[in-house]
Design a protein around this motif. Sequence first.
Motif, PDB file in Angstrom:
ATOM      1  N   GLN A  55       0.855  -1.186   0.000  1.00  0.00           N
ATOM      2  CA  GLN A  55       0.000   0.000   0.000  1.00  0.00           C
ATOM      3  C   GLN A  55       0.890   1.234   0.000  1.00  0.00           C
ATOM      4  OE1 GLN A  55      -3.216  -0.312   2.870  1.00  0.00           O
ATOM      5  NE2 GLN A  55      -3.639  -2.353   2.152  1.00  0.00           N
ATOM      6  N   CYS A  56       1.456   1.600   1.178  1.00  0.00           N
ATOM      7  CA  CYS A  56       2.371   2.742   1.151  1.00  0.00           C
ATOM      8  C   CYS A  56       3.707   2.344   0.551  1.00  0.00           C
ATOM      9  CB  CYS A  56       2.550   3.325   2.550  1.00  0.00           C
ATOM     10  SG  CYS A  56       3.696   2.424   3.603  1.00  0.00           S
ATOM     11  N   CYS A 106       7.546  -0.665   3.590  1.00  0.00           N
ATOM     12  CA  CYS A 106       8.040  -1.948   4.090  1.00  0.00           C
ATOM     13  C   CYS A 106       8.475  -2.866   2.964  1.00  0.00           C
ATOM     14  CB  CYS A 106       6.934  -2.648   4.889  1.00  0.00           C
ATOM     15  SG  CYS A 106       5.533  -3.151   3.853  1.00  0.00           S
ATOM     16  N   CYS A 128       4.612  -4.659   8.625  1.00  0.00           N
ATOM     17  CA  CYS A 128       3.832  -3.879   7.672  1.00  0.00           C
ATOM     18  C   CYS A 128       2.617  -3.381   8.437  1.00  0.00           C
ATOM     19  CB  CYS A 128       3.379  -4.724   6.483  1.00  0.00           C
ATOM     20  SG  CYS A 128       2.290  -3.774   5.396  1.00  0.00           S
ATOM     21  N   CYS A 187       0.252  -1.476   6.921  1.00  0.00           N
ATOM     22  CA  CYS A 187      -0.827  -1.124   5.981  1.00  0.00           C
ATOM     23  C   CYS A 187      -1.679  -2.304   5.527  1.00  0.00           C
ATOM     24  CB  CYS A 187      -0.255  -0.481   4.720  1.00  0.00           C
ATOM     25  SG  CYS A 187       0.589   1.074   4.972  1.00  0.00           S
TER      26      CYS A 187
HETATM   27  S1  FES Z   1       2.649  -1.193   2.805  1.00  0.00           S
HETATM   28 FE1  FES Z   1       2.799   0.392   4.278  1.00  0.00          FE
HETATM   29  S2  FES Z   1       3.937  -0.563   5.839  1.00  0.00           S
HETATM   30 FE2  FES Z   1       3.640  -2.149   4.439  1.00  0.00          FE
END
Ligand code: FES
Lengths: 159, 759
Positions: free
Chosen positions: A100-101, A104, A136, A138
């Motif tokens: 997602q972000c 990680c 992770c 997210c």
């Molecule tokens: S995708 Fe955001 S911390 Fe894993």
Amino acid sequence: MARRHVSTTINGEAVDFLCEPHQTLLDALRDELQLTGTKEGCGTGDCGACSVVFDGRLCCSCLILAPEAEGAEVETVEGIATGGELHPLQRHFLEEAALQCGICTPGFLVAAKALLDSNPDPSETEVRFALAGNLCRCTGYDKIIRAVLDSAAELRGEA
Amino acid sequence: MATAENGSSEPKFRWIGTRPVRPDGVDKVRGRANYGADHALPGMLWGKVLRSPYAHARIVSIDTSGALAMEGVHAVVTAEDLPEIAPEESKIGEGPTNYRDLSRNVMARDKVLYHGHAVAAVAASSPAVADRALAHIEVEYEVLPHVLDGDDAQSPDAPLLHDDLYTKGVEPAPERPSNVASRVEMGRGDPERGLAAADFVVERSFRTKAVHQGYIEPHAVVATCGEDGRATVWASSQGHFMIRAYCAKLLGMEQSQIKVVPAEIGGGFGGKTTVYLEPLAIVLSSKSGRPVKMVMSREEVFRATGPASATRIELRMGCTRDGRITGAHARLEYEAGAFPGSPVGAAVMTLFAPYDIDARAEGYDIVVNKPKVAAYRAPGAPMAAFAVESVVDELAAKCGIDPIEFRLNNASKEGVQSTFGPKFKRIGNVETLEAARAHPHWKAPLAPNQGRGVASGFWFNGGMQSSATVQVADDGTVCVVSGNPDIGGSRASLAMMAAEEFGIDIERVDPQIADTSSVGYNDLTGGSRVTFATGMAVVEACRDAVRQLRERAAAIWGVEIDGVEWADGEARPTKGGGELEPLTLRDIALKAARTGGPITGRASLTARGVGMAFGVHICDVEVDPETGKVDVVRYTAVQDAGRAIHPSYVEGQMQGGVAQGVGWALNEEYLYDDDGRMENPGFLDYRVPVASDLPMIDTVIVEVPNPGHPYGVRGVGEVPIVPPIPAVANAVASATGIRMTELPLSPPRVLAAIDESRG
Ligand code: FES
Ligand code: FES
């Protein structure tokens, strides 16, 4: 403070750099070599964002001093794709939305590759425990675990 | 991962609802994407912050001369270097923010109010020199008594954090200051009468601890500020326009003097909706004449950035024997940390939303000597849901009614008067409950020591302001420029909506997130608003461009614009318009120079028609009676997404929300020693869920399209953190017969409860 000269191998290439004696390998990678793909989430060995393979072992680069890299072989996220081709893990992470972000992701890719290099056919539980050092916040891990299992199957020629 | 269909006539889409690879993906798996800490500039200095070692103290004096005399130290900043800011409510953040408080949170003035509060900052040639310099700043403190707990803070002899804080919202206005910043009350009907008429009444008190958002990327910034007073800031945040506005306000600058370039953001969950380092980096750069980089350590993230409120909630709810809720009353106390502004107002509003009942809630915002709380995903709602959904579960059991049936009996739906004011528009509360009831998980057998819980959750979702521009290149490709940091795949959904509007291949759409000087204003990435509101701006900008494309085609053909329609990426003559060869996007784009110049679509809007959303979660746990350890063994999350633009990222939001909620329920908590120091400021001791703690998380996306959005989108990011805490607690109650009302449900606490129940 005198800077140390370090000769090492990163992703198969001979590399020289100067660092402070107390600097971590993570900081040297990021600040001296501009290899910023390796991330810092904690600096204390608890999140796995800084994962590298160091002389064949999966390690937290935030827990290694840069001078220890003298004569070592270091593999980072930047070395996972080869010759303009994504590694199956990278492809499956993209196709299955395992990020997602994405902060990680480099650490997960390095750790997952280390797992599959040593265990080509892990169970879901084995994947979960092998990646338990990588946080992770997210994804809830679901899509990451699936992407790793599917990559393993592809690498075994089953997919 | 089934999709339950609830729309009447299903429109056919080419891209909406598919799962293409995200446009920013390759850089992120190659390690090339630039996050906050990845930026560097030539000649850059490193900034560090000196933080208070006390939870509450008066700053008597600060002597920075020792640090400034050190080799390699280029600048030191204290509150003296920042303007005094008058009290003023900010309109742009997520949750209440007062600029005076924000300024004093960024850098303590006169008093430190929590352990970890910033008191000075340095810029030096390396991180190591900066660290040493901090040790050479002499601060003299007069230590004051502190208060860490919301209960203690309300006692008449509690130490006061702010001697000018008078409780707002009470009549008559208090004559003495206190730590209670405000009181809010809201409700519908006469719940006391309903409670008096109930066959069963459950009354419980719930407590939750402060927890951290736990984004993996610490706060980071690089700033330059030149002799002309102009600053450029590179930072990861949930809103670079927010950083610009806040820095301008706190530093007495004009917004036109500041450009903020958004870095990729490594998680935020609400915690990056404010500033901490950014104003300091600008001042350090201005004083030193060099670029300055600042990166928080994980310990600083825990000690000085936004946790979510610790809470205490007292709830009474009653129902008839046949399962009709007759009334409810709640009293909520939320800790705000060092400055007013907990999300208790939102909690008071959301708490009873899933139910069509007479209910009233009063909320109190309380300051304590802990870091100022920040928004955390559906701010305020998960703790309130813990209380309501636990009590609903107990009432259903008392009636002997299946808990989903019980919720359906009392469910709010379109036209129902909410307890927070408006009547509900088209909502999917009933549909999500029905989808949960129909899921095989609900009836699956349980093993010994296992239990099952279910819980509902609600979030409003946000609209607010968004802007987008769409630029058509002369090869017929399209660049979509917007201004919200992409925190979890929003570039993909914006590109998909643009591809749908133009009727072109998604490969021909390039979604970009521009800096504050290169696109119109956008409010924060927060409130689950980006795919909804910025998506709406993108759709409008695309429609603007398509109208221009039709105009150009009309000019080329020598017809009126009404004679041209747009479909599948080309202009076609409308029926009866003769035998004209369609003009593709590329054909028209190529001729743009001769038909009126570049084709650029624009939209700036305040998004109305937000779609409120509901979720229902089913959780199975196994409780080890010997150790008290709770394992989540199966989990299903059902949620109304309105319409899932990219279902994988909707599922991802749901799964991520579940994981955070499970961590909150089972393990996470801020632990304090008697001196007000957080004892577990690291991921070793503040334990967030890891891969081996969780099972796969099954998701069911219900689609009750939001009539207020061109594609029916509702926000999805926040709802899924609301149900997990009560779903877990209800499952533990089902496994053990013990109703736990205090978080976290950690092994020692569960074991103690089991031991106590055995007598
Ligand atoms: S995708 Fe955001 S911390 Fe894993
Ligand atoms: S940064 Fe090395 S483990 Fe977190």
